[in-house]
Write a protein that holds these residues in place. Structure first.
Motif, PDB file in Angstrom:
ATOM      1  N   ASP A  42       8.542  -3.877 -14.100  1.00 35.11           N
ATOM      2  CA  ASP A  42       7.230  -4.436 -14.325  1.00 35.11           C
ATOM      3  C   ASP A  42       6.160  -3.867 -13.392  1.00 35.11           C
ATOM      4  O   ASP A  42       5.014  -4.286 -13.453  1.00 35.11           O
ATOM      5  N   VAL A  43       6.516  -2.970 -12.490  1.00 37.19           N
ATOM      6  CA  VAL A  43       5.518  -2.333 -11.626  1.00 37.19           C
ATOM      7  C   VAL A  43       4.546  -1.541 -12.500  1.00 37.19           C
ATOM      8  O   VAL A  43       4.958  -0.747 -13.342  1.00 37.19           O
ATOM      9  N   ILE A  44       3.260  -1.791 -12.328  1.00 32.91           N
ATOM     10  CA  ILE A  44       2.241  -1.218 -13.202  1.00 32.91           C
ATOM     11  C   ILE A  44       1.613   0.021 -12.555  1.00 32.91           C
ATOM     12  O   ILE A  44       1.064  -0.078 -11.456  1.00 32.91           O
ATOM     13  N   VAL A  46      -4.041  -1.789  -1.912  1.00 30.38           N
ATOM     14  CA  VAL A  46      -3.018  -1.823  -2.967  1.00 30.38           C
ATOM     15  C   VAL A  46      -1.616  -1.876  -2.364  1.00 30.38           C
ATOM     16  O   VAL A  46      -0.682  -2.371  -3.003  1.00 30.38           O
ATOM     17  N   ASP A  47      -1.463  -1.410  -1.127  1.00 25.64           N
ATOM     18  CA  ASP A  47      -0.171  -1.567  -0.449  1.00 25.64           C
ATOM     19  C   ASP A  47       0.194  -3.043  -0.293  1.00 25.64           C
ATOM     20  O   ASP A  47       1.375  -3.378  -0.151  1.00 25.64           O
ATOM     21  N   LYS A  48      -0.806  -3.913  -0.317  1.00 21.41           N
ATOM     22  CA  LYS A  48      -0.562  -5.350  -0.234  1.00 21.41           C
ATOM     23  C   LYS A  48      -0.277  -5.950  -1.616  1.00 21.41           C
ATOM     24  O   LYS A  48      -0.102  -7.164  -1.742  1.00 21.41           O
ATOM     25  N   MET A  49      -0.285  -5.112  -2.631  1.00 26.97           N
ATOM     26  CA  MET A  49      -0.112  -5.552  -4.019  1.00 26.97           C
ATOM     27  C   MET A  49       1.087  -4.814  -4.623  1.00 26.97           C
ATOM     28  O   MET A  49       0.924  -3.849  -5.365  1.00 26.97           O
ATOM     29  N   LEU A  53      -0.078   2.884  -7.200  1.00 30.97           N
ATOM     30  CA  LEU A  53      -1.411   3.477  -7.200  1.00 30.97           C
ATOM     31  C   LEU A  53      -1.372   4.995  -7.105  1.00 30.97           C
ATOM     32  O   LEU A  53      -0.601   5.569  -6.336  1.00 30.97           O
ATOM     33  N   ARG A  54      -2.238   5.616  -7.905  1.00 33.27           N
ATOM     34  CA  ARG A  54      -2.452   7.065  -7.815  1.00 33.27           C
ATOM     35  C   ARG A  54      -3.960   7.326  -7.875  1.00 33.27           C
ATOM     36  O   ARG A  54      -4.691   6.639  -8.585  1.00 33.27           O
ATOM     37  N   PHE A  55      -4.421   8.319  -7.096  1.00 32.53           N
ATOM     38  CA  PHE A  55      -5.836   8.688  -7.082  1.00 32.53           C
ATOM     39  C   PHE A  55      -6.052   9.993  -7.842  1.00 32.53           C
ATOM     40  O   PHE A  55      -5.211  10.898  -7.785  1.00 32.53           O
ATOM     41  N   GLU A  56      -7.178  10.070  -8.534  1.00 32.43           N
ATOM     42  CA  GLU A  56      -7.651  11.325  -9.102  1.00 32.43           C
ATOM     43  C   GLU A  56      -9.123  11.464  -8.745  1.00 32.43           C
ATOM     44  O   GLU A  56      -9.871  10.473  -8.813  1.00 32.43           O
ATOM     45  N   ASP A  75      -9.045  -9.818  -3.801  1.00 34.08           N
ATOM     46  CA  ASP A  75      -8.375 -10.687  -2.828  1.00 34.08           C
ATOM     47  C   ASP A  75      -7.917  -9.891  -1.606  1.00 34.08           C
ATOM     48  O   ASP A  75      -8.091 -10.322  -0.461  1.00 34.08           O
ATOM     49  N   ALA A  76      -7.333  -8.724  -1.858  1.00 30.53           N
ATOM     50  CA  ALA A  76      -6.842  -7.894  -0.757  1.00 30.53           C
ATOM     51  C   ALA A  76      -8.004  -7.368   0.102  1.00 30.53           C
ATOM     52  O   ALA A  76      -7.921  -7.358   1.335  1.00 30.53           O
ATOM     53  N   LEU A  77      -9.088  -6.944  -0.542  1.00 25.82           N
ATOM     54  CA  LEU A  77     -10.239  -6.426   0.203  1.00 25.82           C
ATOM     55  C   LEU A  77     -10.897  -7.523   1.037  1.00 25.82           C
ATOM     56  O   LEU A  77     -11.335  -7.274   2.171  1.00 25.82           O
ATOM     57  N   ARG A  78     -10.997  -8.724   0.500  1.00 23.64           N
ATOM     58  CA  ARG A  78     -11.559  -9.841   1.278  1.00 23.64           C
ATOM     59  C   ARG A  78     -10.709 -10.118   2.514  1.00 23.64           C
ATOM     60  O   ARG A  78     -11.228 -10.351   3.619  1.00 23.64           O
TER      61      ARG A  78
END
Length: 284
Positions: free
Chosen positions: A43-45, A79-82, A87-90, A263-266
């Motif tokens: 289920d990891v998105i 995202v490491d907290k999620m 996560l991937r960056f482009e 939530d993570a950023l806050r």
């Protein structure tokens, strides 16, 4: 982030060839308990966040093509907290990124500022970083003009601008449209700084830390930097992760991801983690 691997334990062989009914039942129970773990792992998105490719020190590509910058670090830490997301960056040029976002071809793009005329942005993240937008000009231009009000006192000036950026404000671009200010655009901060130092333009608008990073990238020494003056503080802006419309339903998890990211950023803001990441970045 890679899904946790399920470590499979084969049933232990016994000396006796006879397997009791109790042992068999226990083995079946162990195997049935492991099934939900497999489902969770699956289920990891996978999530792709698009960012700018040449906005140092905020979002850019290293020489080896890897994503880098302050926003990349902050978003990765968030995202490491999620753990439910991989996560991937482009990274793409700013204008192309905004076009892709507007046309619904990408889910998100960072770090644009909030603008009323971007009504096609469906939602923004919580503010990530505060940035100070300034105008810098050549010493010769500063000494020969009375520069008190931006942009009114810059009539006749030649400005450099990063393609697609609207940091100078609507009054500035109204003067450009009226022919009262000349505008030259390049894709990178370094190119525009070269225009300024070569005398091809008189002034340049960008975020202060981006300008300083560009000067450092160009190895501009103190003697050269004396030929450039900061002439106006245009304003403070926040950078965001912007989410566009999803007409094709390509990202059904988008809103949940955006909520989790907020939530993570806050949390990172309240604990001082974002400030610490910025300090660490410039300590290199």
């Amino acid at each position: 982030m890679k899904p946790n691997r399920i470590r499979k334990h084969p049933a232990r062989a016994t000396v006796n060839a006879t397997v009791t009914a109790a042992a068999l039942a226990s083995w079946v129970l162990v195997q049935s308990v492991s099934v939900p773990s497999i489902a969770v792992a699956q289920d990891v998105i996978p999530v792709v966040l698009h960012g700018e490719d040449n906005n140092k020190p905020y979002a850019f590509l290293n020489a080896d093509g890897t994503p880098a910058g302050i926003y990349v670090r902050i978003l990765q830490a968030a995202v490491d907290k999620m753990p439910q997301y991989d996560l991937r960056f482009e990274n793409v040029p700013f204008k192309r990124g905004m076009d892709l976002l507007q046309s619904g071809q990408i889910m998100a793009f960072f770090p644009p500022y909030l603008r009323d005329d971007r009504n096609w942005v469906e939602r923004y993240s919580v503010p990530i970083l505060s940035e100070t937008v300034v105008a810098i000009c050549s010493k010769d231009y500063v000494l020969s003009h009375d520069l008190r009000v931006f942009p009114d006192d810059f009539t006749g000036a030649r400005f450099a601008n990063n393609a697609g950026y609207r940091l100078a404000g609507e009054d500035f671009f109204d003067m450009v449209a009226a022919g009262e200010i000349t505008l030259e655009e390049a894709n990178t901060t370094e190119s525009n700084l070269r225009f300024l130092m070569a005398g091809r333009v008189d002034c340049y608008v960008n975020e202060r830390m981006a300008i300083l990073a560009g000067l450092r990238e160009l190895a501009v020494d103190k003697e050269q930097s004396r030929n450039i003056d900061e002439t106006a503080i245009i304003g403070q802006e926040f950078g965001y992760d912007a989410f566009g419309y999803d007409p094709a339903g390509s990202w059904p998890y988008r809103d949940q991801f955006a909520d989790d990211l907020d939530d993570a950023l806050r949390q990172m803001r309240d604990t001082g983690e974002i400030d610490q990441l910025v300090v660490e970045y410039f300590a290199y």
